[in-house]
Write an enzyme that holds these catalytic residues in place. Sequence first.
Site, PDB file in Angstrom:
ATOM      1  N   GLU A 109       0.819  -1.214   0.000  1.00 32.17           N
ATOM      2  CA  GLU A 109       0.000   0.000   0.000  1.00 32.17           C
ATOM      3  C   GLU A 109       0.849   1.259   0.000  1.00 32.17           C
ATOM      4  OE1 GLU A 109      -3.268   1.946   3.015  1.00 32.17           O
ATOM      5  OE2 GLU A 109      -3.011  -0.215   2.986  1.00 32.17           O
ATOM      6  N   ASP A 110       1.907   1.284   0.831  1.00 34.77           N
ATOM      7  CA  ASP A 110       2.671   2.510   1.048  1.00 34.77           C
ATOM      8  C   ASP A 110       3.990   2.568   0.288  1.00 34.77           C
ATOM      9  OD1 ASP A 110       0.675   3.203   2.774  1.00 34.77           O
ATOM     10  OD2 ASP A 110       1.750   2.658   4.600  1.00 34.77           O
TER      11      ASP A 110
END
Length: 762
Positions: A109-110
Amino acid sequence: MGIRSFAADLLPSALHLGTRAPSTPSQAAARPAEVASFAALTDKLGYLAKADVKKVREAYKFADEAHLGQYRASGEPYITHPIAVAGLCADWKLDAQAIMAALMHDAMEDCGITKPELIERFGAATADLVDGLTKLDKLQFNTREESQAESFRKMLLAMARDVRVILIKLADRLHNMRTMGAMAAHKRGRIARETLDIYAPIAHRLGLNQTYRELQELSFQYLHPWRHAALSKAVQRARGYRRDLVERIRGDVEKAFAAAKLKVLITGREKTVYSIYVKMREKHTGFAQVNDIFGFRVVVPELYDCYHALGVLHQLYKPVPGRFKDYIAIPKANGYQSLHTTLVNPLGTAVEFQIRTEPMHAVAEAGIAAHWMYKVKDDNGLGEAQRLGALWLQSLVDIQDETRDASEFLEHVKIDLFPDAVYVFTPKSKILALPRGATPVDFAYTIHTNVGDHTVAATVNGEPVALRTELKSGDVVEIVTAPGARPNPAWLNFVRTGRARSKIRHYLKNMELEESRALGEKLLAQALRAEGLQLPQIEDADIQTAALWQALTRWSGNRGPAELLTDIGLGKKIATIVAKRLAQLMAEQGQRPDAVTLTMGRFAAREEAGGQHGTVTIDGNEGTSVQLARCCRPIPGDSIVGYLGRGEGLTVHTAECAVARRLHERDAEHWLPVEWAEDISRPFEAAVLVLVRNGKGVLARVAAAVSAAEADITHIDMGEEHGGDSAEMRLLLSVRDRLHLADVLRTLKRAPSVLRAYRVKP
C-alpha cells in the site's frame, strides 16, 4: 488448595494477551514496549522453528528497506509499527506466514511493492495475506464512504478465506489505537468511530474479548475524552471505597472452596469504563447505581467442577433470581463458554461470578486465536469456537454471492455483528444462535436459503405465530413451506440477520430483472413488427443472428441482449428507437420486411391512435416490473395509460389522473397504451373516504358494511374530526373492479351513521 487471589487494589483486567493496555494515548506513544527493535520481537518467537524465525528475519529486512525514510505522526521510524503488529500476532502464537505478513502489511500500500514480488520472495500464501490487508487505494471511487466500504469488503472476503487476515488487521488497528495521540483530532474521531462500529464488533464476533474490550475502551477515550476521564476517576474512587468489601468476599470464597476441597484459580474482574458508560446510558442511571463494577472469575480443572463450584457459591451466598446463565450448555455465538451467576453478599451488594475451565478461559480471552495458542494438548471447548467462527465467516461468502454493491455488503455485515443473541431450537433439538429481535424468517434463512424463500407460516412452541414475531431464547421454531411461495418485500422491514436480508434482496432483484426483461422483449417485438420484421431468436441463435445481437448491444452500450431487453422494460431505452436500429442491421444482412407482418404492425399502430408501442395487457400477474400508481390507484374498469419511467419500469395511471397529465406534458415519448385483460387474477386496492357521525361502535358498523359487500379493508386512517359531530375515515379497500367498488359504496351509504362515501381521486 491452589487458590490464587488477585491484588487488593483490583487492577482492571485490561491485559492484551500479555501486553498491558495504556491508560492514556500519550502513555501509549511513550511506551517503548515491542516497538523498540526487531530483537524484542524475536524474544516472542520461541514457539517457531529456527527455519521459520529465519524467514521472519528476511521479511523484517525486506519491510525495513521498503519503509526506509518513512516516519509515523509521532516521529518514530515507520518500521516500529509493523514490528509492534507482528509482536501482537506473536502473542497469539500465529504461524510464520502470519508474522511475515504482519511485518509487510503496509509494503504494497505505502511502498509500491507488487504482489508478484512478494510471491517470488516469500511464497503465494504470505503474499495473499498481505494482499488481503491492502486497501483499494489505486481504484477511483466517488466518495470516501464508497472507497471504505469496498476496502472492507475486500478485507472481509480475504478473512473468510483465511482468518489470519482479520487477526493481523485487528492487531494493526489495536496498535494504531494505542498510538493515536499524535494524530489530528478529526482523524482520531473518525478512526475511533470506525473502530467502535466495525473492528471492535468483529473482534467480539470472533471471541477475541481482550482485544474487543481494549478497542472499545480506546475508542471511547478518543470519542468522549471528558466522559472517559470523569468515569475513570469515579472507578478509582470506588475501588478504594470497596477494597475492604472485596477482601472480605475473597476471604469467604477461598474458605468455602478450601472446605469443599476444590482446586480453583480466583481472579478479579473489573468492568471497563466504556461498559459502565453504556450501562448508565441504557438504564438512565448514575454511576452510584451501577453495582456490578467488580466481579470474580473462578477457573477450575474440569468441566464437572464448574457445576460443583457453582453449588459451593450458591451455598455461600444467595443467588439473585433470573441472573444465572449457563453458557457452557449453550455457548454464545462466538464460542464463549462460562457459568454466570450473581450473588448477594451479607452487606447486600450484588457480585457476579464467572466459572469456567482453563480451555474455556483461553477461548473467552482469545476466541478464534486460541486455535493457534492452544492447538495441541487439550482441545476441550476450542472446537466450538472454531465451528461458530467458521459459520460466520462462511456467511460472509454467502452474503457476497448475493450482494455486488460494497456499501450494501457492509450494511449486511454490520447487521450480523451483534453483541447479544437468542438461542432457539429446531424441531429436532438443534440449537441456533440468532441476533436479539430475530424472527421466524431469520430462522428459516439460517436453516437454508430454500427454506427461507418458500416460507409461508411458522409455529413457535407448537402455536402458530406471525412471521414478524420476535423469537425468545428457548423457543422451538418450526417453519411451514410451500413450493409456490416466494419472498415478500415486506420481510425486509423486520428481518435482523444480514444473511436473510441479502437473500431476500437478491431474490427480489432477480425477479424484477426477469420481469423487466420479459416486458422489454414484448415491447421490442411489438415495435419491430411495425417495421415489418419478426424479433430474431435470442437463445440458441445461429452465428448470423448472434452477430446481429452483438452488433445491436455494441451500438446500445449494453453487455448483452438480456441487459438491453431489461433496460427497455425499465424504460431506460425506447423500444421504437432500438427497433429501427435493429431493422437497419437486419437489412444489412439481407433481411427484408415481410408484407403480412408490416400490415399487422401498421394496423396495430392505427388501432393505438399513433402510439409508439404495442398495447400492454394488465391482469395482475405482472410482478415488480409493472406498478399501479398510488396517486390514482387504478382498478379494472378504469380507462388507463402507462408511463415507462426511466429505470422505474411501467407505471399504470388512470386516464383522468392529474399527476399523469402533468407527466405527459413533460415527457410525452415515454407513454404507451395499456388495457385490462379479460380475466383478472387478483383484487386491487381503491382509496375510499367515508364521512361518519361520531358515536360508539361506528367503526365496527363500517367494517361490517364493507364485509357484507364481499370486500376487505387493507388499511384504515382516521382523519380529522369535523366539529366533534363527524369524522373522516380513509380506507383502502380490496375490490375486484369498478362494478364491485360501486356496490361497496352503495352498501356503505346505507349503513347507519355513514353520511357520505366516495372514491378518492387525485
